[in-house]
Design a protein around this motif. Structure first.
Motif, PDB file in Angstrom:
ATOM      1  N   LYS A 246       5.890   6.571  -2.330  1.00  0.00           N
ATOM      2  CA  LYS A 246       6.217   7.051  -3.675  1.00  0.00           C
ATOM      3  C   LYS A 246       6.898   8.404  -3.624  1.00  0.00           C
ATOM      4  O   LYS A 246       7.604   8.797  -4.545  1.00  0.00           O
ATOM      5  CB  LYS A 246       4.957   7.134  -4.554  1.00  0.00           C
ATOM      6  CG  LYS A 246       4.431   5.782  -5.012  1.00  0.00           C
ATOM      7  CD  LYS A 246       3.312   5.915  -6.026  1.00  0.00           C
ATOM      8  CE  LYS A 246       3.815   6.321  -7.400  1.00  0.00           C
ATOM      9  NZ  LYS A 246       4.614   5.260  -8.049  1.00  0.00           N
ATOM     10  N   GLY A 247       6.655   9.140  -2.541  1.00  0.00           N
ATOM     11  CA  GLY A 247       7.261  10.465  -2.390  1.00  0.00           C
ATOM     12  C   GLY A 247       6.250  11.458  -1.866  1.00  0.00           C
ATOM     13  O   GLY A 247       5.129  11.090  -1.473  1.00  0.00           O
ATOM     14  N   PHE A 248       6.644  12.720  -1.844  1.00  0.00           N
ATOM     15  CA  PHE A 248       5.721  13.792  -1.502  1.00  0.00           C
ATOM     16  C   PHE A 248       4.941  14.213  -2.746  1.00  0.00           C
ATOM     17  O   PHE A 248       5.500  14.303  -3.849  1.00  0.00           O
ATOM     18  CB  PHE A 248       6.481  15.019  -0.979  1.00  0.00           C
ATOM     19  CG  PHE A 248       6.921  14.919   0.451  1.00  0.00           C
ATOM     20  CD1 PHE A 248       6.007  14.849   1.479  1.00  0.00           C
ATOM     21  CD2 PHE A 248       8.276  14.922   0.771  1.00  0.00           C
ATOM     22  CE1 PHE A 248       6.414  14.770   2.809  1.00  0.00           C
ATOM     23  CE2 PHE A 248       8.701  14.853   2.085  1.00  0.00           C
ATOM     24  CZ  PHE A 248       7.764  14.770   3.107  1.00  0.00           C
ATOM     25  N   ALA A 249       3.666  14.491  -2.574  1.00  0.00           N
ATOM     26  CA  ALA A 249       2.895  15.124  -3.640  1.00  0.00           C
ATOM     27  C   ALA A 249       3.424  16.536  -3.841  1.00  0.00           C
ATOM     28  O   ALA A 249       4.012  17.134  -2.936  1.00  0.00           O
ATOM     29  CB  ALA A 249       1.415  15.164  -3.259  1.00  0.00           C
TER      30      ALA A 249
ATOM     31  N   VAL B 201       0.837  -1.197   0.000  1.00  0.00           N
ATOM     32  CA  VAL B 201       0.000   0.000   0.000  1.00  0.00           C
ATOM     33  C   VAL B 201       0.873   1.249   0.000  1.00  0.00           C
ATOM     34  O   VAL B 201       0.646   2.178  -0.776  1.00  0.00           O
ATOM     35  CB  VAL B 201      -0.949   0.006   1.216  1.00  0.00           C
ATOM     36  CG1 VAL B 201      -1.635   1.369   1.363  1.00  0.00           C
ATOM     37  CG2 VAL B 201      -1.987  -1.092   1.084  1.00  0.00           C
ATOM     38  N   ARG B 202       1.878   1.289   0.859  1.00  0.00           N
ATOM     39  CA  ARG B 202       2.722   2.475   0.983  1.00  0.00           C
ATOM     40  C   ARG B 202       3.377   2.860  -0.336  1.00  0.00           C
ATOM     41  O   ARG B 202       3.514   4.047  -0.656  1.00  0.00           O
ATOM     42  CB  ARG B 202       3.797   2.255   2.046  1.00  0.00           C
ATOM     43  CG  ARG B 202       3.288   2.310   3.475  1.00  0.00           C
ATOM     44  CD  ARG B 202       4.410   2.334   4.486  1.00  0.00           C
ATOM     45  NE  ARG B 202       4.927   0.990   4.770  1.00  0.00           N
ATOM     46  CZ  ARG B 202       6.057   0.501   4.297  1.00  0.00           C
ATOM     47  NH1 ARG B 202       6.825   1.235   3.496  1.00  0.00           N
ATOM     48  NH2 ARG B 202       6.446  -0.722   4.622  1.00  0.00           N
ATOM     49  N   ARG B 203       3.781   1.874  -1.110  1.00  0.00           N
ATOM     50  CA  ARG B 203       4.499   2.147  -2.355  1.00  0.00           C
ATOM     51  C   ARG B 203       3.606   2.780  -3.421  1.00  0.00           C
ATOM     52  O   ARG B 203       4.105   3.243  -4.445  1.00  0.00           O
ATOM     53  CB  ARG B 203       5.107   0.851  -2.904  1.00  0.00           C
ATOM     54  CG  ARG B 203       6.269   0.325  -2.073  1.00  0.00           C
ATOM     55  CD  ARG B 203       7.414   1.306  -2.051  1.00  0.00           C
ATOM     56  NE  ARG B 203       8.581   0.773  -1.331  1.00  0.00           N
ATOM     57  CZ  ARG B 203       9.674   1.477  -1.100  1.00  0.00           C
ATOM     58  NH1 ARG B 203       9.746   2.737  -1.507  1.00  0.00           N
ATOM     59  NH2 ARG B 203      10.680   0.943  -0.440  1.00  0.00           N
ATOM     60  N   LYS B 204       2.312   2.808  -3.165  1.00  0.00           N
ATOM     61  CA  LYS B 204       1.369   3.441  -4.099  1.00  0.00           C
ATOM     62  C   LYS B 204       0.998   4.864  -3.684  1.00  0.00           C
ATOM     63  O   LYS B 204       0.252   5.543  -4.392  1.00  0.00           O
ATOM     64  CB  LYS B 204       0.097   2.600  -4.219  1.00  0.00           C
ATOM     65  CG  LYS B 204       0.316   1.228  -4.833  1.00  0.00           C
ATOM     66  CD  LYS B 204      -0.986   0.520  -5.143  1.00  0.00           C
ATOM     67  CE  LYS B 204      -1.716   0.048  -3.904  1.00  0.00           C
ATOM     68  NZ  LYS B 204      -2.919  -0.759  -4.255  1.00  0.00           N
ATOM     69  N   LEU B 205       1.525   5.319  -2.537  1.00  0.00           N
ATOM     70  CA  LEU B 205       1.052   6.567  -1.940  1.00  0.00           C
ATOM     71  C   LEU B 205       2.036   7.722  -2.078  1.00  0.00           C
ATOM     72  O   LEU B 205       3.218   7.599  -1.748  1.00  0.00           O
ATOM     73  CB  LEU B 205       0.766   6.358  -0.457  1.00  0.00           C
ATOM     74  CG  LEU B 205      -0.329   5.361  -0.083  1.00  0.00           C
ATOM     75  CD1 LEU B 205      -0.435   5.250   1.434  1.00  0.00           C
ATOM     76  CD2 LEU B 205      -1.674   5.768  -0.695  1.00  0.00           C
ATOM     77  N   PHE B 206       1.503   8.870  -2.546  1.00  0.00           N
ATOM     78  CA  PHE B 206       2.171  10.154  -2.380  1.00  0.00           C
ATOM     79  C   PHE B 206       1.594  10.797  -1.119  1.00  0.00           C
ATOM     80  O   PHE B 206       0.393  10.683  -0.852  1.00  0.00           O
ATOM     81  CB  PHE B 206       1.904  11.071  -3.575  1.00  0.00           C
ATOM     82  CG  PHE B 206       2.628  10.677  -4.830  1.00  0.00           C
ATOM     83  CD1 PHE B 206       3.957  11.017  -5.009  1.00  0.00           C
ATOM     84  CD2 PHE B 206       1.972   9.976  -5.830  1.00  0.00           C
ATOM     85  CE1 PHE B 206       4.633  10.657  -6.173  1.00  0.00           C
ATOM     86  CE2 PHE B 206       2.632   9.619  -6.990  1.00  0.00           C
ATOM     87  CZ  PHE B 206       3.964   9.955  -7.171  1.00  0.00           C
TER      88      PHE B 206
END
Length: 244
Positions: free
Chosen positions: A233-236, A208-213
């Motif tokens: 994924k990083g910061f938006a 799940v975390r790897r899909k999230l900005f």
């Protein structure tokens, strides 16, 4: 070009001086919708070379100033400058809080006399947690922000997750199927109504975390960049656009 796009208009926490309020925009072939309308919304739209004339509707996730205070400006300009009503989507349970406790003080009267919310907006209550417009299908779900304050996130076209403001919601997010997501975070250890970075790392599986900005962050974000890029994924960022 894709028929549907999602754009981050602002990614900042309410106290941020560097970023606009945590608001977003969804566009399809024939429709442009705001996800929330905070007090920085006019500046955020201008940064994308847009004005209120370009907006067809707004979905309000919850009633906090960085998500609703821009509605006053949107209402005035839509009515008097552009001669139109924007459609306002909301869950019925927040109408009293939004109008009677928040907007009526400024929009309750104008040059035409006494007004209601319906004088400014085409109000539509969300039914069955679903909004369908043009090529947009938006499913809403409750998140856990301020206790006793109704707050909703969205799932766009069964592909994009957007949490709005929330604490960790592992019980919700792990049941949703999506390709990419945008999740609230606080980079402090004192804010009780936003998800801390460590809570997201601890509570959410890597898949799940790897899909999230991460969004809605404070101005000291650069100090946390390495950790965020390690686990997410990083910061938006403002202007970030996802084509669906």
């Amino acid at each position: 070009m894709s028929d549907v796009s999602f754009t981050v208009l602002g990614c900042g926490h309410s106290e941020s001086l560097e970023h606009f309020n945590n608001n977003a925009m969804i566009r399809s072939t024939n429709h442009t919708m705001l996800i929330d309308c905070g007090h920085t919304i006019k500046h955020a739209l201008a940064a994308q070379k847009l004005t209120f004339a370009d907006i067809d509707s707004v979905f309000i996730t919850h009633v906090h100033g960085d998500h609703v205070f821009g509605l006053e400006r949107l209402a005035y300009e839509s009515k008097f400058k552009y001669n139109k009503k924007v459609t306002l989507y909301l869950h019925e349970e927040i109408k009293h809080e939004l109008w009677d406790q928040t907007l009526a003080g400024s929009l309750g009267r104008d040059s035409d006399g006494i007004n209601s919310m319906d004088d400014w907006f085409d109000v539509k209550f969300v039914e069955n947690d679903t909004i369908c417009i043009d090529k947009l299908r938006i499913n809403t779900f409750e998140v856990a922000h301020t206790p006793s304050k109704t707050t909703h996130g969205i799932l766009l076209n069964n592909r994009l997750f957007y949490s709005s403001d929330t604490t960790s919601i592992a019980d919700v997010i792990t049941d949703l199927q999506f390709d990419i997501g945008f999740h609230d975070v606080t980079l402090t250890d004192w804010n009780p109504v936003h998800a801390t970075l460590d809570s997201l790392i601890q509570d959410y599986p890597e898949s799940v975390r790897r899909k999230l900005f991460l969004m809605s962050y404070e101005d000291n974000w650069q100090a946390h960049l390495e950790k965020v890029e390690k686990y997410f994924k990083g910061f938006a960022y403002q202007g970030q656009t996802i084509n669906l």
